[in-house]
Design an enzyme around this catalytic site. Structure first.
Site, short mmCIF file in Angstrom:
data_model
loop_
_atom_site.label_atom_id
_atom_site.label_comp_id
_atom_site.label_asym_id
_atom_site.label_seq_id
_atom_site.Cartn_x
_atom_site.Cartn_y
_atom_site.Cartn_z
N ASP A 1 42.01 28.81 34.80
CA ASP A 1 43.37 29.24 34.44
C ASP A 1 43.69 30.60 35.05
OD1 ASP A 1 45.79 29.57 33.19
OD2 ASP A 1 45.09 28.95 31.22
N ASP A 2 44.69 30.65 35.91
CA ASP A 2 45.18 31.90 36.51
C ASP A 2 44.19 32.56 37.46
OD1 ASP A 2 47.39 31.46 34.96
OD2 ASP A 2 47.36 33.38 33.91
N CYS B 1 51.20 26.84 34.27
CA CYS B 1 50.23 26.01 33.55
C CYS B 1 50.63 24.56 33.30
CB CYS B 1 49.91 26.65 32.21
SG CYS B 1 49.18 28.29 32.33
N LYS C 1 41.60 24.06 27.28
CA LYS C 1 43.04 24.29 27.06
C LYS C 1 43.85 23.03 27.37
CE LYS C 1 46.79 27.05 29.07
NZ LYS C 1 47.10 28.25 29.86
N HIS D 1 47.69 22.47 26.45
CA HIS D 1 49.00 22.99 26.88
C HIS D 1 49.94 21.90 27.41
CE1 HIS D 1 51.22 26.73 28.63
NE2 HIS D 1 51.81 26.20 27.57
N HIS E 1 42.79 33.49 32.14
CA HIS E 1 44.11 33.85 31.60
C HIS E 1 43.97 35.05 30.66
CE1 HIS E 1 47.99 33.38 29.59
NE2 HIS E 1 48.31 32.38 30.40
N ASP F 1 44.61 26.27 38.40
CA ASP F 1 45.83 25.63 37.92
C ASP F 1 47.10 26.23 38.51
OD1 ASP F 1 45.84 28.05 36.47
OD2 ASP F 1 46.72 27.14 34.70
#
Length: 573
Positions: free
Chosen positions: A58-59, A96, A150, A152, A242, A300
Site C-alpha cells: 500500500d502506497d 486504493c 486491507k 477497502h 500507508h 497498489d
C-alpha cells in the site's frame, strides 16, 4: 514552450546526487542482463494447479525498492525479483479502491461504477454484488481461498464482506487506513472506531500486535494447517506502507542517519514489510508449497511523497495520472516460470491478474463476460508479446473539471475539462486535471524538515487541459507533444469516447450517519440490512462501547495533529 524551474534543489545538486543521470535502461538499476534460457533445462509443465500467493503493498513508491536504486533496504524483494521476472511496463491505479477493485474483478473502474475516488467508511457502497470475483472463480476451480490484510472495497452490509465475496477466511481491516498497533481508524473528528476483523467478527483480542507481523504470521499459520497437495490462493494485502508512519524501533534505528524523519520512518516500514515477505517465502518452502507456487508482487498505487514515499524519476505521486501515480512495482517469482531471471517490458495492467490467475488455476473463463484484463502468463513466463496494447487509466466525470478545458479543445468529440487518461501503444494522453505534476527526488536532505518540498517544477505557460507523451521514449513525461501531433491526440480522444460509451453511472453515495462505529459497539462494520434503504437517515442512541473513552481521546488527538499539520504546510507554501 515549457519552462523548467528548480525549487530547493539546484540543477548542479541534482546532478551531484546522480538524480538527473538516472538511466531508465541502466542494467544495475532496472534490467538484468538477459540469460540464455537454454543454459538450464526449462521447468516442467504444470502437473497440477499451482499455489498462488498475491502480495499487494500500500502506497509503496516506484523508487522505493532496492533494484530501482533506492536507499531503502529490500533484500528479499530484490532477490525474489532477480530470480523471477521483473515487470517494468506494469500499471496500477492512482489510489486504493480502484486498484483493488480492478484486481478482484478484472474490469476497469468505469465498468464497476467505482471511477470516482475511493469507498469511504460511511458510504453505503461496495464492490458491485453482481460481479464474480477472482477468489470466487478460484473457488470454482477447487482452490482454498484466504485473504489477509486491507480490504477497502466496502462493508456497509454483510454481503459486501470478503467472506461473502469468495474468501474462505479473512483477517484484516475493512477501511482504508488504521493504526498499526491499535487498529483504530478515525473518519473525521469524533468518528472513530476499531477495525480489525476475523472472518465477520471483530478481532478485539489482536489489538497491540503490529499489523505487518500479524499478517505474515497468519499466512504462515494458514500454510501450516493446509495440505500442499490441495491448491491454495492467499491474497496478502499489507497495510504497509500507508500512513500512519509507524514501525518497530529496531527498524527505524537502521535508518538513523537518514535526515528526513518521514522518510526514515517510511524506510523502516518498507524494510519491515520486506522481512515479512521473507517469512512468507520461508513458510512456503517449509510446508512444501514452494516448488508448485506462483508469487505475484504488486504495489497498489504510486507513493505519497509528503509521507516519505518516492516515485523518482517519474512525474507525479499517488492520486495522479502521471506515471508516478500509475506505474507500479511488479514482479512474478515462481519455479514454474520458463524464462527466469529477466526483465519484461511487456505491457501489463492490474486487471490482467484476474484472467491470468484463473487460467493458471485451470478455471473456466468462458462464462465471464466483459473482462478488461488479458491472460499475460505467456508474456511473463515465456517472454512472448503481451496481448495488451492499450490501457484506460480512467475517466472520472465527477472530478473537478479543469478550468481551461473545453469541447472545442477536444476536436468537438471530447470535453477536455474531464479528468481522463489513456495509453495506446507508446502514446499516453491526459485530459482535464491529472493531479500534482512535479518531479520529486527522494527526501534525503538532513536537517531540512520540508525536504519533500525540494522538487523540480514544470511551468506549462498557458493553462492546459491536454497532454500527449511518447511514454516509451519519454517515460518521465517531460516533453508534451500534443501540439506537434494533433493527429495522435484526436485518435486517442476517439478511444476515450469509445470507452466512455461503455461506462456505467458513477456510484458515489452520500455518507450515512448509521455507519458511525458508536452504533456498532465501537467498531467499524456492516450497518445496513436488506430491509434498510441506503438513504436511511434515522438516528438512535449509540450502543455503549468499552472503548468509547479511548476513541474520543484518540479522535481529539488526531484532529489536533491534522489541524496543526495543515497550518504548518500552509505556512511553508
Amino acid at each position: 514552450m515549457a519552462v523548467y524551474a528548480l525549487t530547493g534543489f539546484s540543477l548542479v545538486s541534482l546532478l551531484s546526487f546522480g538524480y538527473l543521470s538516472w538511466d531508465w535502461m541502466k542494467p544495475s538499476l532496472v534490467a538484468d542482463v538477459a540469460t540464455d534460457p537454454m543454459e538450464k533445462p526449462l521447468p516442467p509443465t504444470f502437473t497440477r494447479p499451482p499455489h498462488i500467493i498475491f502480495i499487494l503493498t500500500d502506497d509503496q513508491g516506484y523508487h522505493d525498492i532496492g533494484y530501482h536504486g533506492s536507499d531503502i533496504q529490500t533484500p528479499t524483494l530484490d532477490r525474489l525479483a532477480a530470480e523471477g521476472v521483473k515487470l517494468e511496463n506494469y500499471y496500477i491505479q492512482p489510489i486504493c479502491t480502484p486498484s483493488r477493485s480492478q484486481l478482484i474483478t478484472g474490469r476497469y473502474q468505469i465498468h464497476t461504477g467505482l471511477q470516482h475516488s475511493i469507498i469511504r467508511p460511511r458510504q453505503p457502497n461496495c464492490l458491485p454484488l453482481d460481479q464474480v470475483t477472482l477468489p470466487q472463480k478460484l473457488q470454482e476451480a477447487g482452490y482454498s481461498t484466504h485473504m489477509v490484510g486491507k480490504w477497502h472495497l466496502g462493508f456497509y452490509k454483510k454481503e459486501c464482506l470478503p467472506t461473502r465475496r469468495g474468501f474462505d477466511t479473512f483477517l484484516g481491516s475493512l477501511t482504508g487506513n488504521v493504526d498499526y498497533y491499535t487498529y483504530d481508524n478515525c473518519d473525521g473528528p469524533g468518528v472513530c472506531g476499531y477495525d480489525l476483523h476475523e472472518g465477520e467478527d471483530v478481532a478485539w483480542d489482536q489489538s497491540g500486535k503490529y499489523s505487518t507481523f500479524l499478517y505474515a504470521q497468519r499466512v504462515s499459520k494458514i500454510l501450516a494447517s493446509h495440505s500442499p497437495k490441495e491448491p491454495i490462493f492467499i491474497y496478502v494485502a499489507f497495510q504497509a506502507v500507508h500512513t500512519p508512519l509507524q514501525s518497530p524501533k529496531e527498524y527505524i534505528y537502521r535508518y538513523r542517519s537518514m535526515g528526513n524523519v518521514a522518510r526514515r520512518k517510511y524506510a523502516a516500514m518498507v524494510t519491515c514489510m520486506d522481512e515479512a515477505v521473507k517469512n512468507i517465502t520461508w513458510a512456503l518452502k517449509k510446508y512444501g508449497y514452494y516448488d508448485n507456487s506462483v508469487i505475484v508482487f504488486s504495489t497498489d498505487n504510486g507513493g505519497q511523497t509528503f509521507s516519505g514515499g518516492s516515485n523518482w524519476p517519474l512525474r507525479g505521486r499517488k492520486g495522479t495520472y502521471w506515471e508516478g501515480g500509475v506505474r507500479g512495482i511488479g514482479f512474478v517469482h515462481s519455479p514454474l516460470i520458463k524464462r527466469k531471471r529477466r526483465t519484461s517490458w511487456a505491457l501489463v495492467h492490474i486487471t490482467d491478474w484476474y484472467p491470468t490467475l484463473v487460467s493458471l488455476a485451470r478455471g473456466n473463463l468462458s462464462n465471464v463476460q466483459g473482462l478488461d484484463g488479458y491472460d499475460v502468463w505467456p508474456a511473463i513466463s515465456e517472454g512472448k508479446e503481451s496481448p495488451r496494447t492499450e490501457i484506460l487509466h480512467n475517466i472520472d466525470p465527477l472530478y473537478n473539471h479543469a478550468k481551461y478545458g473545453s469541447l472545442q479543445d477536444g476536436f468537438g468529440i471530447w470535453n477536455t475539462a474531464v479528468q481522463a487518461s489513456i495509453r495506446v501503444g507508446e502514446w499516453k494522453l491526459l485530459t482535464g486535471d491529472p493531479g500534482y505534476s512535479d518531479w520529486i527526488p527522494p527526501q534525503t536532505l538532513t536537517n531540512f524538515p520540508g525536504s519533500w518540498w525540494n522538487l523540480e517544477r514544470l511551468t506549462d505557460g498557458p493553462r492546459r487541459s491536454v497532454w500527449l507523451f511518447n511514454i516509451t521514449a519519454d517515460p518521465y513525461e517531460r516533453y508534451d507533444l500534443s501540439e506537434q501531433r494533433p493527429d495522435v491526440v484526436r485518435t486517442l480522444l476517439m478511444r476515450l469516447v469509445h470507452y466512455n460509451r461503455t461506462a456505467i453511472p458513477v456510484r458515489y453515495p452520500a455518507e450515512n450517519p448509521r455507519a458511525h462505529p458508536d452504533f456498532n459497539g465501537g467498531a467499524w462494520g456492516p450497518w445496513a440490512s436488506e430491509e434498510d434503504g441506503e438513504d436511511w437517515e434515522g438516528s438512535r442512541e449509540p450502543l455503549k462501547s468499552r472503548n468509547k473513552k479511548k476513541k474520543c481521546k484518540i479522535c481529539k488527538l488526531r484532529s489536533f495533529f491534522r489541524k496543526l499539520n495543515t497550518r504548518l504546510m500552509s505556512n511553508r507554501i
